[in-house]
Design an enzyme around this catalytic site. Structure first.
Site, short mmCIF file in Angstrom:
data_model
loop_
_atom_site.label_atom_id
_atom_site.label_comp_id
_atom_site.label_asym_id
_atom_site.label_seq_id
_atom_site.Cartn_x
_atom_site.Cartn_y
_atom_site.Cartn_z
N ARG A 111 3.34 2.95 2.62
CA ARG A 111 2.54 1.75 2.31
C ARG A 111 3.35 0.54 2.77
NH1 ARG A 111 1.89 -1.47 -2.62
NH2 ARG A 111 -0.19 -2.42 -2.73
N TRP A 126 7.54 2.65 -5.38
CA TRP A 126 8.08 1.34 -4.96
C TRP A 126 9.59 1.34 -5.24
CZ3 TRP A 126 5.76 -2.92 -2.71
CH2 TRP A 126 6.60 -4.02 -2.57
N HIS A 135 -1.12 0.50 -10.45
CA HIS A 135 0.34 0.35 -10.33
C HIS A 135 0.94 0.58 -11.71
CE1 HIS A 135 0.10 -2.36 -6.48
NE2 HIS A 135 -0.49 -1.18 -6.35
N ASN A 139 -2.82 -6.80 -2.45
CA ASN A 139 -1.91 -6.29 -3.46
C ASN A 139 -2.08 -7.03 -4.79
OD1 ASN A 139 0.66 -4.73 -4.19
ND2 ASN A 139 1.29 -6.83 -4.63
N GLU A 140 -2.20 -6.28 -5.88
CA GLU A 140 -2.25 -6.83 -7.24
C GLU A 140 -3.00 -8.16 -7.27
OE1 GLU A 140 1.85 -6.88 -8.48
OE2 GLU A 140 2.05 -4.70 -8.29
#
Length: 458
Positions: free
Chosen positions: A78, A279, A221, A154-155
Site C-alpha cells: 500500500r 503499517w 485501521h 486515507n482516514e
C-alpha cells in the site's frame, strides 16, 4: 399464428438474456474485483491481501523498498501518495510506482494521504479533492485494473462530525465511476480510520450500494482502539454476518497493553480469509511503528519480525497474485539507499503546536498524532538551537485534565497537570539545528487542547 410465434420468440430471448446476466460471475468485470466478501482476480481466483504500507510520498528515493517488501513474502504494497498536501506525486512518478509493483509481483494499493483527519485537521483535503487527484492520474491508471487498487482517501474524516463520512464517501465512489474508473475501490473508515463511533459499520451497506459496479471494499485501521481480542472479533463479526467485504488496511503492534492486539488481528484475518496490510516499512516519525531500521531489510525490528516471520505473518500466509504466475521468487533486492535527512509527516496529525525558530538552547513542538474516545497518542519534537547540546528537558502543563499514561524515547514524569520529559541515554546529544522526537499515550475527556511547551538544555 406467425405473430404469436414471433412474440413468443422475443419473450424467450429476453428470458435467456436475463438468465445469462444473472449467472455471470462477479469476476467477469475488469481486473481485481469484489465477489461476495472476497477479492478475486479477473480469472476468478480469490486473492487475499497480505502486505505492508510504504511511505513513498515522503521517501521517493527509497525505490529499493518494493523489492525488499516483496522479499518478506508480501503480495501487496500500500503506497502513500499526495496530491499536494505534501509534495505532490506526479503522473510519471505514479507510473513508476506501478511499474515497480509489477516488476516485483506485488499488487499495488495506491492511497491519497491528503484526506487524513478531515474535519479535525485543518490541513486535510476533502474526499472530493482526492477524487480530483485520481482523475488527474487517470492516464496512468486506466489499463492497470489487474494490478492496481485505488484507496480513494486515507482516514478521510477525523473525530469531528464523523457522520459526514457516509455522504462524502458515497459521492466519492460515484464520482470515480462516472469518470470511468473500473478499478477495485477501497474506502477507509472515519475516526482516523478506526471507526470507534461505528459510522462505517452502521452505514456500510449505503456505501456499497452507491457503487454501480459493486466493486468497493471497506477498510478498517486497527490501532489503540482495538487493543483486545474481544474488540477485534466483535468488529470483524459484524461485517462477516452482514456479508460486507472488509480488510485491515493498517494496523500496528502491541508494544504495550494499550496498543493494538496485532496477534489477534493477524490470526483472525488468516482464519477468516481477510486481507491485512501492516503499517509500515520504515521512516515513521514515531519509529516504534517501523518494521525495519532505516529501510534496511537486514534490520527487522520487533514489529518487523512479528509481521514477517510470525505464525500468522507474511512468509507463512501470503500467496502471490496469479496474474504474476505461480512463482513466488522475489526480484533480488537492491542495496537500500540512504534515507533523506527530513522526516515524513506523521500518519495522523490532527493537532499541532507551532515550532518556534531554533535560535535558543532548544525548542519543542507538540502534536496529537491520533485520537479516540478517552485516549490519544502524542509526539513532541525537540530541536537544538544555534549550538550543540548534551541533554534536554521539555515541560508543559495540561489545561483540560489530560494525562500521560506511557511514553517512549523520553523519561516522562507528571505532577498533577504538570509534565516533565527528559531525554534518555541515546537521544540527549543533538548537534546545532538537529532534532529528535519522543512519543506518548495519554487520556483525555471533553477537550484535548494543545499545551504550551518550554525547552531547556545543557
Amino acid at each position: 399464428m406467425k405473430k404469436h410465434l414471433i412474440a413468443l420468440g422475443t419473450v424467450l430471448l429476453a428470458v435467456a438474456a436475463t438468465i445469462v446476466a444473472a449467472v455471470s460471475p462477479a469476476w467477469a468485470a475488469t481486473g481485481l474485483h469484489v465477489s461476495g466478501t472476497n477479492i478475486v482476480e479477473s480469472n476468478g481466483n480469490v486473492f487475499v491481501m497480505r502486505g505492508i504500507n510504504h511511505a513513498h510520498t515522503w521517501y521517493t528515493s527509497q525505490t529499493s523498498s518494493f523489492a525488499n517488501i516483496k522479499a518478506t513474502g508480501a503480495n501487496t504494497v500500500r503506497v502513500v501518495l499526495s496530491g499536494g498536501r505534501w509534495t505532490a506525486n506526479s503522473a510519471s512518478d505514479v507510473a513508476n510506482v506501478i511499474a515497480l509493483c509489477k516488476a516485483n509481483k506485488l499488487i499495488c494499493v495506491l492511497e491519497d494521504h491528503d484526506t487524513t483527519g478531515y474535519g479535525e485537521d485543518s490541513a486535510a483535503y476533502t474526499l472530493d479533492q482526492a477524487v480530483n487527484y485520481w482523475i488527474g492520474l487517470k492516464s496512468v491508471l486506466v489499463g492497470q485494473e489487474d494490478y492496481v487498487v485505488i484507496n480513494i482517501g486515507n482516514e478521510p474524516i477525523g473525530n469531528t462530525n464523523p457522520s459526514q463520512w457516509t455522504a462524502a464517501t458515497v459521492a466519492a465512489v460515484q464520482k470515480m465511476r462516472t469518470n470511468g474508473f473500473q478499478h477495485l475501490l477501497m474506502v477507509d473508515a472515519p475516526n482516523w480510520g478506526q471507526d470507534w463511533q461505528y459510522t462505517m459499520r452502521d452505514n456500510a451497506q449505503t456505501v456499497l450500494d452507491a457503487d454501480t459496479q459493486k466493486n468497493t471494499i471497506l477498510s478498517i485501521h486497527m490501532y489503540a482502539v482495538f487493543n483486545t481480542a474481544a474488540s477485534i472479533v466483535s468488529y470483524l463479526d459484524t461485517f462477516k454476518n452482514n456479508g460486507w467485504p472488509l480488510l485491515v488496511g493498517e494496523f500496528g503492534w502491541q508494544f504495550s497493553s494499550s496498543e493494538v492486539d496485532d496477534q489477534t488481528v493477524m490470526s483472525e484475518a488468516v482464519k477468516r480469509g481477510l486481507g491485512y496490510i501492516g503499517w509500515s516499512w520504515s521512516g515513521n516519525t514515531d519509529p516504534i511503528l517501523d518494521m525495519t531500521t532505516s529501510f534496511d531489510p537486514a534490520q527487522l525490528t520487533t514489529w518487523g519480525q512479528r509481521i514477517v516471520n510470525g505464525a500468522n505473518g507474511l512468509k507463512a500466509n501470503s500467496k502471490q497474485a496469479t496474474i504474476f504466475g505461480t512463482t513466488t521468487t522475489p526480484t533480488t533486492p537492491a542495496t537500500p539507499t540512504s534515507s533523506p535527512t527530513t522526516s515524513p509527516s506523521p500518519t495522523v496529525s490532527p493537532t499541532t503546536s507551532p515550532t518556534p525558530p531554533a535560535t535558543g538552547a532548544c525548542s519543542a513542538s507538540y502534536a496529537v498524532t491520533g485520537s479516540w474516545g478517552g485516549g490519544f497518542q502524542g509526539e513532541v519534537k525537540v530541536t537544538a538551537g544555534s549550538a550543540a547540546l548534551n541533554a534536554w528537558t521539555v515541560n508543559w502543563t495540561y489545561a483540560n485534565g489530560q494525562s500521560v499514561t506511557q511514553a517512549w524515547n523520553a523519561s516522562v514524569t507528571s505532577s498533577g497537570a504538570a509534565v516533565t520529559a527528559k531525554n534518555v541515554s541515546y537521544n540527549g546529544k543533538l548537534s546545532a539545528g538537529a532534532s529528535t522526537t519522543f512519543g506518548f499515550l495519554g487520556s483525555w475527556t471533553g477537550t484535548n487542547s494543545v499545551p504550551a511547551l518550554t525547552c531547556s538544555a545543557s
